[in-house]
Scaffold this motif. Structure first.
Motif, PDB file in Angstrom:
ATOM      1  N   PRO A  38      46.201  83.720  43.672  1.00  0.00           N
ATOM      2  CA  PRO A  38      46.711  83.632  42.158  1.00  0.00           C
ATOM      3  C   PRO A  38      46.048  84.789  41.475  1.00  0.00           C
ATOM      4  CG  PRO A  38      44.668  82.143  42.393  1.00  0.00           C
ATOM      5  CD  PRO A  38      44.969  82.812  43.976  1.00  0.00           C
ATOM      6  N   ASN A  39      46.998  85.459  40.361  1.00  0.00           N
ATOM      7  CA  ASN A  39      46.886  86.346  39.409  1.00  0.00           C
ATOM      8  C   ASN A  39      45.934  87.638  40.231  1.00  0.00           C
ATOM      9  OD1 ASN A  39      46.397  87.922  37.337  1.00  0.00           O
ATOM     10  ND2 ASN A  39      44.620  86.701  36.510  1.00  0.00           N
ATOM     11  N   PRO A  40      46.581  88.051  41.456  1.00  0.00           N
ATOM     12  CA  PRO A  40      45.854  89.008  42.202  1.00  0.00           C
ATOM     13  C   PRO A  40      45.619  90.345  41.699  1.00  0.00           C
ATOM     14  CG  PRO A  40      48.121  88.903  42.727  1.00  0.00           C
ATOM     15  CD  PRO A  40      48.055  87.656  41.776  1.00  0.00           C
ATOM     16  N   SER A  41      46.447  90.822  40.764  1.00  0.00           N
ATOM     17  CA  SER A  41      46.131  92.156  40.101  1.00  0.00           C
ATOM     18  C   SER A  41      45.369  91.886  38.575  1.00  0.00           C
ATOM     19  CB  SER A  41      47.554  92.992  39.922  1.00  0.00           C
ATOM     20  OG  SER A  41      48.172  93.205  41.159  1.00  0.00           O
ATOM     21  N   PHE A  42      45.125  90.880  38.443  1.00  0.00           N
ATOM     22  CA  PHE A  42      44.306  90.524  37.199  1.00  0.00           C
ATOM     23  C   PHE A  42      44.938  90.996  35.890  1.00  0.00           C
ATOM     24  CE2 PHE A  42      41.617  92.215  40.847  1.00  0.00           C
ATOM     25  CZ  PHE A  42      40.861  90.972  40.739  1.00  0.00           C
ATOM     26  N   GLU A  43      46.365  90.679  35.972  1.00  0.00           N
ATOM     27  CA  GLU A  43      47.124  90.842  34.870  1.00  0.00           C
ATOM     28  C   GLU A  43      47.014  89.818  33.474  1.00  0.00           C
ATOM     29  OE1 GLU A  43      49.184  93.916  34.764  1.00  0.00           O
ATOM     30  OE2 GLU A  43      47.721  94.259  36.246  1.00  0.00           O
ATOM     31  N   THR A  44      46.750  88.618  34.133  1.00  0.00           N
ATOM     32  CA  THR A  44      46.707  87.562  33.038  1.00  0.00           C
ATOM     33  C   THR A  44      45.273  87.348  32.641  1.00  0.00           C
ATOM     34  OG1 THR A  44      48.693  86.715  34.007  1.00  0.00           O
ATOM     35  CG2 THR A  44      47.401  85.273  32.733  1.00  0.00           C
ATOM     36  N   VAL A  45      45.089  87.465  31.086  1.00  0.00           N
ATOM     37  CA  VAL A  45      43.680  87.214  30.695  1.00  0.00           C
ATOM     38  C   VAL A  45      43.392  85.655  30.770  1.00  0.00           C
ATOM     39  CG1 VAL A  45      42.444  87.332  28.816  1.00  0.00           C
ATOM     40  CG2 VAL A  45      43.746  89.115  29.272  1.00  0.00           C
ATOM     41  N   ALA A 105      24.164  80.362  40.091  1.00  0.00           N
ATOM     42  CA  ALA A 105      25.279  79.659  40.465  1.00  0.00           C
ATOM     43  C   ALA A 105      26.468  79.798  39.551  1.00  0.00           C
ATOM     44  CB  ALA A 105      24.712  78.233  40.128  1.00  0.00           C
ATOM     45  N   ASN A 106      27.236  78.685  39.195  1.00  0.00           N
ATOM     46  CA  ASN A 106      28.705  78.958  38.555  1.00  0.00           C
ATOM     47  C   ASN A 106      28.434  79.490  37.176  1.00  0.00           C
ATOM     48  OD1 ASN A 106      31.354  78.649  37.603  1.00  0.00           O
ATOM     49  ND2 ASN A 106      31.931  77.335  39.283  1.00  0.00           N
ATOM     50  N   GLY A 107      29.297  80.480  36.844  1.00  0.00           N
ATOM     51  CA  GLY A 107      29.215  81.069  35.619  1.00  0.00           C
ATOM     52  C   GLY A 107      30.267  80.769  34.790  1.00  0.00           C
ATOM     53  N   GLY A 108      31.193  80.018  34.991  1.00  0.00           N
ATOM     54  CA  GLY A 108      32.441  79.795  34.220  1.00  0.00           C
ATOM     55  C   GLY A 108      33.576  80.808  34.527  1.00  0.00           C
ATOM     56  N   SER A 109      34.243  80.633  33.511  1.00  0.00           N
ATOM     57  CA  SER A 109      35.425  81.703  33.520  1.00  0.00           C
ATOM     58  C   SER A 109      35.050  83.100  33.700  1.00  0.00           C
ATOM     59  CB  SER A 109      36.573  81.302  32.553  1.00  0.00           C
ATOM     60  OG  SER A 109      37.094  79.949  32.551  1.00  0.00           O
ATOM     61  N   SER A 110      35.728  83.864  34.440  1.00  0.00           N
ATOM     62  CA  SER A 110      35.972  85.052  34.171  1.00  0.00           C
ATOM     63  C   SER A 110      36.727  85.981  33.181  1.00  0.00           C
ATOM     64  CB  SER A 110      36.169  86.020  35.431  1.00  0.00           C
ATOM     65  OG  SER A 110      37.411  86.156  35.783  1.00  0.00           O
ATOM     66  N   ALA A 111      36.852  87.404  32.986  1.00  0.00           N
ATOM     67  CA  ALA A 111      37.983  87.717  32.171  1.00  0.00           C
ATOM     68  C   ALA A 111      39.481  87.388  32.300  1.00  0.00           C
ATOM     69  CB  ALA A 111      37.809  89.403  31.828  1.00  0.00           C
ATOM     70  N   ALA A 112      39.546  87.041  34.040  1.00  0.00           N
ATOM     71  CA  ALA A 112      40.797  87.185  34.371  1.00  0.00           C
ATOM     72  C   ALA A 112      41.330  85.700  34.681  1.00  0.00           C
ATOM     73  CB  ALA A 112      41.038  87.932  35.701  1.00  0.00           C
ATOM     74  N   LEU A 113      42.316  85.020  34.534  1.00  0.00           N
ATOM     75  CA  LEU A 113      42.787  83.749  34.643  1.00  0.00           C
ATOM     76  C   LEU A 113      42.704  83.207  35.940  1.00  0.00           C
ATOM     77  CD1 LEU A 113      44.161  81.378  33.337  1.00  0.00           C
ATOM     78  CD2 LEU A 113      46.100  82.021  33.884  1.00  0.00           C
ATOM     79  N   ASN A 114      42.096  82.125  36.313  1.00  0.00           N
ATOM     80  CA  ASN A 114      42.162  81.843  37.742  1.00  0.00           C
ATOM     81  C   ASN A 114      40.824  82.379  38.391  1.00  0.00           C
ATOM     82  OD1 ASN A 114      45.513  82.093  37.841  1.00  0.00           O
ATOM     83  ND2 ASN A 114      44.493  80.060  37.806  1.00  0.00           N
ATOM     84  N   TRP A 115      40.296  83.153  37.940  1.00  0.00           N
ATOM     85  CA  TRP A 115      38.883  83.645  38.674  1.00  0.00           C
ATOM     86  C   TRP A 115      37.759  83.191  37.899  1.00  0.00           C
ATOM     87  CZ3 TRP A 115      39.011  86.705  43.104  1.00  0.00           C
ATOM     88  CH2 TRP A 115      40.421  87.260  43.544  1.00  0.00           C
ATOM     89  N   LEU A 116      36.672  82.923  38.604  1.00  0.00           N
ATOM     90  CA  LEU A 116      35.357  82.390  37.988  1.00  0.00           C
ATOM     91  C   LEU A 116      34.408  83.396  38.446  1.00  0.00           C
ATOM     92  CD1 LEU A 116      36.115  78.486  39.030  1.00  0.00           C
ATOM     93  CD2 LEU A 116      36.376  79.723  37.115  1.00  0.00           C
TER      94      LEU A 116
END
Length: 260
Positions: free
Chosen positions: A37-44, A57-68
């Protein structure tokens, strides 16, 4: 815990663009769709185009949608979408689309990951990586058991990491992009996992044919000063017949054909 093998090195921006185009075309014709999902990091993502996490451990959302964000080693990890993020000065041009993911972390095995519906079969996984400092790589596997497959420490140019998932057995349900061996500052684009077609299909033949076209027109020459090795030091070709090949013995024990 994390294992790395070498990727494919590119040297010229124009050839990088050509290679990316041919590879994407061959994959789309000969294999299934990219399941990342969101492979080219186009969606914030929901936290905006820049995030910071300190801890393990888990740091929550990254700057890209669907990536943690995930830190296996306690440290600070920042993610941002470039060119819009606050620390994007000097960011390379995207391989695809208009955005690239920028990851900076102070320790090993830290970065981002995404999950998706499990795929129970062989896949080809790939990622474009631009290293500013340190080393980084990727892997596709089954949830928390996922280990790295590919990495690079080459700085100053886009590097394509690509190959079959040999270290992670199906089902494939997670894709990770992490630092390796210490802190790292790097960019990433086009995270890809595509199913491999059944042997003997016309699609597989199409993939082989188009990849040979890519090999014939794109130079795989390593930048000057980078020694070869047994995994990828012997796969080099000249981009056009007008470039004169030069024999050069490298450490993998073969002779590569580089172009003057």
């Amino acid at each position: 815990m994390k294992k790395f093998i070498a990727g494919v090195f590119m040297r010229n921006p124009a050839r990088i663009a050509l290679y990316a185009c041919v590879v994407r075309l061959s994959v789309s014709l000969a294999a299934g769709a990219n399941i990342v999902p969101n492979p080219s990091f186009e969606t914030v993502g929901p936290s905006g185009n820049s995030t910071t996490y300190t801890g393990s451990a888990n740091g929550g959302s990254s700057a890209a949608l669907n990536w943690l964000v995930f830190n296996n080693t306690s440290s600070t990890t920042t993610t941002e979408m470039c060119p819009g993020g606050p620390n994007c000065a000097g960011a390379p041009a995207p391989i695809d689309g208009s955005e690239v993911m920028h990851i900076v972390t102070g320790a090993t095995n830290n970065g981002i990951y995404t999950t998706f519906a499990p795929y129970n079969g062989p896949v080809i996984e790939s990622l474009w990586v631009y290293i500013v400092s340190g080393q980084a790589g990727m892997g596709a596997g089954n949830g928390a058991s996922t280990i790295f497959e590919l990495s690079t420490s080459t700085t100053g140019s886009w590097v394509l990491l690509s190959g079959p998932n040999t270290l992670n057995a199906p089902p494939i349900s997670e894709y990770l992009i992490y630092s390796k061996g210490g802190g790292a500052n790097f960019f990433a684009d086009i995270a890809s996992i595509v199913p491999v077609p059944e042997p003997g299909t016309s699609a597989l033949a199409g993939l082989a044919g188009l990849f040979l076209v890519a090999m014939a027109w794109v130079s795989f020459q390593r930048p000057a000063g980078q020694p070869g090795d047994g995994l990828h030091g012997c796969l080099y070709t000249c981009i056009t017949p007008s470039e004169q090949p030069v024999d050069e013995t490298i450490s993998c024990g073969c002779t590569r054909r580089s172009c003057s």
